[in-house]
Design a protein around this motif. Structure first.
Motif, mmCIF file in Angstrom:
data_model
loop_
_atom_site.group_PDB
_atom_site.id
_atom_site.type_symbol
_atom_site.label_atom_id
_atom_site.label_comp_id
_atom_site.label_asym_id
_atom_site.label_seq_id
_atom_site.Cartn_x
_atom_site.Cartn_y
_atom_site.Cartn_z
ATOM 1 N N CYS A 495 55.495 45.786 34.113
ATOM 2 C CA CYS A 495 56.555 46.645 33.579
ATOM 3 C C CYS A 495 56.706 46.317 32.094
ATOM 4 N N THR A 496 56.617 47.336 31.233
ATOM 5 C CA THR A 496 56.668 47.090 29.788
ATOM 6 C C THR A 496 57.897 47.689 29.122
ATOM 7 N N THR A 497 58.512 48.692 29.750
ATOM 8 C CA THR A 497 59.690 49.316 29.133
ATOM 9 C C THR A 497 60.743 49.571 30.194
ATOM 10 N N GLY A 498 61.977 49.667 29.761
ATOM 11 C CA GLY A 498 63.061 50.002 30.675
ATOM 12 C C GLY A 498 63.877 48.790 31.075
ATOM 13 N N SER A 499 65.112 49.043 31.484
ATOM 14 C CA SER A 499 66.033 47.966 31.837
ATOM 15 C C SER A 499 65.715 47.346 33.190
ATOM 16 N N LEU A 500 64.861 48.020 34.007
ATOM 17 C CA LEU A 500 64.561 47.496 35.332
ATOM 18 C C LEU A 500 63.520 46.386 35.294
ATOM 19 N N CYS A 501 62.858 46.212 34.140
ATOM 20 C CA CYS A 501 61.804 45.198 34.058
ATOM 21 C C CYS A 501 62.343 43.826 34.430
ATOM 22 N N SER A 502 63.475 43.460 33.829
ATOM 23 C CA SER A 502 64.014 42.125 34.073
ATOM 24 C C SER A 502 64.677 42.000 35.440
ATOM 25 N N LEU A 503 64.951 43.133 36.075
ATOM 26 C CA LEU A 503 65.622 43.100 37.372
ATOM 27 C C LEU A 503 64.640 43.073 38.537
ATOM 28 N N LEU A 504 63.578 43.862 38.439
ATOM 29 C CA LEU A 504 62.651 44.016 39.563
ATOM 30 C C LEU A 504 61.335 43.278 39.377
ATOM 31 N N TYR A 505 61.089 42.759 38.192
ATOM 32 C CA TYR A 505 59.821 42.091 37.907
ATOM 33 C C TYR A 505 60.087 40.642 37.501
ATOM 34 N N THR A 508 56.615 36.304 33.396
ATOM 35 C CA THR A 508 55.487 35.390 33.623
ATOM 36 C C THR A 508 54.791 35.092 32.301
ATOM 37 N N CYS A 509 54.467 33.825 32.085
ATOM 38 C CA CYS A 509 53.718 33.413 30.888
ATOM 39 C C CYS A 509 52.248 33.287 31.251
ATOM 40 N N VAL A 510 51.395 34.056 30.585
ATOM 41 C CA VAL A 510 49.953 34.016 30.835
ATOM 42 C C VAL A 510 49.316 33.278 29.652
ATOM 43 N N GLY A 511 49.342 31.981 29.711
ATOM 44 C CA GLY A 511 48.819 31.153 28.624
ATOM 45 C C GLY A 511 48.745 29.715 29.058
ATOM 46 N N SER A 512 48.403 28.860 28.119
ATOM 47 C CA SER A 512 48.277 27.435 28.419
ATOM 48 C C SER A 512 49.659 26.830 28.640
ATOM 49 N N PRO A 513 49.725 25.727 29.359
ATOM 50 C CA PRO A 513 51.025 25.065 29.554
ATOM 51 C C PRO A 513 51.709 24.726 28.235
ATOM 52 N N THR A 514 50.904 24.364 27.222
ATOM 53 C CA THR A 514 51.496 24.023 25.920
ATOM 54 C C THR A 514 52.138 25.241 25.287
ATOM 55 N N ASP A 515 51.401 26.378 25.276
ATOM 56 C CA ASP A 515 51.949 27.602 24.688
ATOM 57 C C ASP A 515 53.177 28.083 25.452
ATOM 58 N N CYS A 516 53.127 27.960 26.771
ATOM 59 C CA CYS A 516 54.228 28.463 27.591
ATOM 60 C C CYS A 516 55.481 27.602 27.465
ATOM 61 N N SER A 517 55.316 26.358 26.992
ATOM 62 C CA SER A 517 56.482 25.480 26.847
ATOM 63 C C SER A 517 57.255 25.756 25.576
ATOM 64 N N ARG A 518 56.657 26.535 24.661
ATOM 65 C CA ARG A 518 57.338 26.834 23.404
ATOM 66 C C ARG A 518 58.368 27.956 23.620
ATOM 67 N N PRO A 519 59.378 28.032 22.769
ATOM 68 C CA PRO A 519 60.370 29.117 22.896
ATOM 69 C C PRO A 519 59.708 30.484 22.740
ATOM 70 N N ARG A 520 60.157 31.451 23.543
ATOM 71 C CA ARG A 520 59.578 32.796 23.479
ATOM 72 C C ARG A 520 60.103 33.520 22.242
ATOM 73 N N THR A 521 59.173 34.017 21.424
ATOM 74 C CA THR A 521 59.544 34.709 20.182
ATOM 75 C C THR A 521 59.023 36.137 20.140
ATOM 76 N N CYS A 522 58.360 36.597 21.186
ATOM 77 C CA CYS A 522 57.798 37.951 21.181
ATOM 78 C C CYS A 522 58.383 38.755 22.335
ATOM 79 N N THR A 523 58.203 40.069 22.284
ATOM 80 C CA THR A 523 58.696 40.967 23.331
ATOM 81 C C THR A 523 57.690 41.008 24.475
ATOM 82 N N PRO A 524 58.108 40.663 25.716
ATOM 83 C CA PRO A 524 57.170 40.682 26.845
ATOM 84 C C PRO A 524 56.433 42.010 26.937
ATOM 85 N N GLY A 525 55.119 41.918 27.109
ATOM 86 C CA GLY A 525 54.294 43.102 27.254
ATOM 87 C C GLY A 525 53.775 43.668 25.956
ATOM 88 N N SER A 526 54.293 43.177 24.797
ATOM 89 C CA SER A 526 53.821 43.687 23.509
ATOM 90 C C SER A 526 52.454 43.115 23.185
#
Length: 548
Positions: A495-505, A508-526
């Motif tokens: 799910c890339t757009t819409g308010s239901l993304c955070s509710l029904l989906y 998930t971080c698709v990256g290395s454990p090191t990258d995933c441990s950093r604070p999220r600074t981008c828009t999911p799906g961008s």
């Protein structure tokens, strides 16, 4: 001698008239009175205002060498110096008592009359009370009477000092306190270790400078400086910040290009794009640079390209373009093993033997065996793999077009869903979850769905038949050009757009454990973001066991 006689003598014109006037005394000689003074003592009156001097009758005058007391003289010192005890012009004493010497100024002492000379008094000392010319109270500063307070040159009223100037640090401050009064007076510390330890000169109460630090390390490759707190610093002169100094600085410098941080002794030699002059990265001309590689457009990303595909010469894989990736395998038209027979399907490439690895048995009998078309020379692989191995012998091409499922050049049936045929049976539904693993083929992290999949019945349907099939997410037989034999990949939906993304989906971080441990600074799906909203929902459907 009578006045008449004196007059007569003048009339007779006697010889001694001019010489009787004493030239040395300066007194006027009475030309008519010389005879009266013969044999007379000096000072004998010889007429009104006249006295005998050297037997001559002269006018009594101050400075004639004779103290004419009768004429009011008190002294004769034979000079014109005033205040030396005998005053010139009057031949009177400079003083006869102390009162005559008092000048009215208290700060220069009490004057006294000594031997008719006014002697100065002893100075009373700075700070002695006095009266100023305007009548106000003051204090003596030397011989001057000044007003009280800091700046008057007199140390009074609790002052340490008073130097009458506004210069700070000269031993006496503007508030009439000492600049310092102990050897290690903290007031002398300028706060910088670079200037050494300042001390106090107790004789002058002025701060003395310390010994300045010598920060010169003797190296031409360092910039010598001093920090007020940290002290000496000898930083390497390194323009590109790669840890090495420029060879131009001398023997201490080993960096052959101090403007490029990828050039220094021991650096890895890098590949340079075609047309560019190679750079000596390790400052050793004897070490060669890696060569650029040829990359060919691979739209289905199965590792094979077609003849005439777009080619680029690059040191690294070019960025994907138009949905296509790249491969370094050269598509040689004379070598079928290097040419993709269908660059739109990642399950068709030379040597693909993963589609039908065995001729399986089923509960209903053997898997149908494909027959070799008339006029073609077929091997077991041809009848097993069909058009997926791009050997141009069976089911591959018809001219430049590939036959869709259900038809090919020989009209014979081929299994196209054999991996599904091999799926497990008696599958019971369980929960689906998202898994992130590293794909060695793509050299990147990929998301997939984990959970049971396969036929729900105890036996799969026969060719052309249907059955109940269950799986998680979206089932694909191939993942990014890498064929997984007998084990379809279950991928999540996103799910890339819409308010239901955070509710029904699920985020998930698709990256290395090191990258995933950093604070999220981008828009999911961008684009370029490792964060996604994924869901692995279970699907159970009626699926055919297709054949063509």
């Amino acid at each position: 001698m009578s006045l008449a006689l004196a007059l007569g003598l003048v009339g007779c014109g006697g010889d001694g008239g001019d010489t009787d006037a004493g030239s040395d005394s300066g007194a006027e000689v009475d030309a008519g009175g010389g005879a009266d003074c013969a044999g007379q003592a000096d000072g004998t009156s010889c007429g009104s205002g006249l006295i005998c001097l050297a037997e001559s009758c002269v006018t009594s005058a101050c400075g004639d060498g004779f103290v004419d007391e009768a004429g009011g003289e008190e002294c004769e010192d034979g000079n014109d110096v005033a205040f030396d005890g005998c005053e010139p012009g009057t031949c009177t004493f400079t003083c006869v008592d102390d009162a005559a010497c008092d000048d009215g100024f208290a700060c220069n002492g009490v004057e006294a009359c000594e031997d008719h000379v006014c002697a100065p008094g002893e100075l009373p000392g700075d700070g002695t009370a006095c009266e100023q010319p305007d009548g106000s109270a003051g204090l003596c500063r030397g011989t001057e009477c000044v007003g009280a307070g800091c700046g008057n040159g007199v140390t009074d009223g609790g002052e340490d000092c008073d130097d009458m100037n506004m210069i700070s640090g000269d031993g006496c401050e503007n508030d009439c306190t000492y600049s310092c009064d102990s050897p290690m007076d903290p007031r002398c510390d300028d706060g910088s270790v670079c200037t050494g330890v300042e001390t106090c000169d107790l004789a002058t109460h002025a701060c003395m400078p310390g010994t300045i630090l010598d920060c010169d390390d003797g190296s031409a490759c360092t910039a010598d400086s001093c920090d007020p707190v940290m002290g000496c610093s000898n930083d390497l002169i390194d323009m590109d910040m790669d840890g090495f100094a420029d060879v131009a600085l001398g023997a201490c410098g080993t960096d052959c290009d101090d403007t490029n941080d990828q050039v220094y002794p021991g650096a890895t030699e890098l590949c340079e794009p075609p047309g560019m002059t190679p750079i000596d990265n390790d400052c050793d001309p004897a070490t060669p640079n890696p060569s650029a590689s040829f990359w060919f457009l691979d739209c289905d990303e199965d590792g094979y390209s077609v003849p005439g595909a777009v080619m680029q010469e690059r040191c690294e894989m070019p960025a994907p373009t138009g949905g296509c990736g790249w491969t370094q395998r050269i598509p040689n038209p004379g070598d079928l093993a290097s040419v993709d027979c269908n660059d739109t399907r990642d399950d068709m490439y030379p040597g693909n033997t993963t589609m039908y690895p065995v001729a399986p048995a089923t509960s209903g009998g053997s898997h149908p065996t494909l027959s070799c078309p008339s006029g073609l020379s077929c091997t077991n692989n041809d009848t097993r793999y069909g058009g997926h191995d791009c050997d141009n012998a069976y089911g591959d091409t018809n001219g430049s077009s590939f036959f869709p499922p259900g038809l090919d050049s020989d009209g014979q049936a081929e299994w196209t869903d054999f991996s599904t045929y091999q799926s497990p049976t008696n599958v019971t539904s369980n929960s689906c979850s998202i898994a992130v693993t590293y794909n060695t083929f793509l050299r990147s992290y990929q998301a997939s769905c984990s959970g049971n999949r396969g036929w729900t019945a105890s036996n799969p349907p026969s060719c052309g038949g249907t059955g109940s099939y269950t799986y998680c997410g979206v089932e694909r037989a191939y993942s990014s050009g890498f064929i997984i034999a007998g084990s379809p990949i279950q991928t999540p939906t996103e799910c890339t757009t819409g308010s239901l993304c955070s509710l029904l989906y699920t985020l998930t971080c698709v990256g290395s454990p090191t990258d995933c441990s950093r604070p999220r600074t981008c828009t999911p799906g961008s684009r370029g973001c490792i964060w996604h909203y994924y869901r692995c929902a279970r699907t159970t459907e009626t699926r055919p066991m297709r054949c063509r």
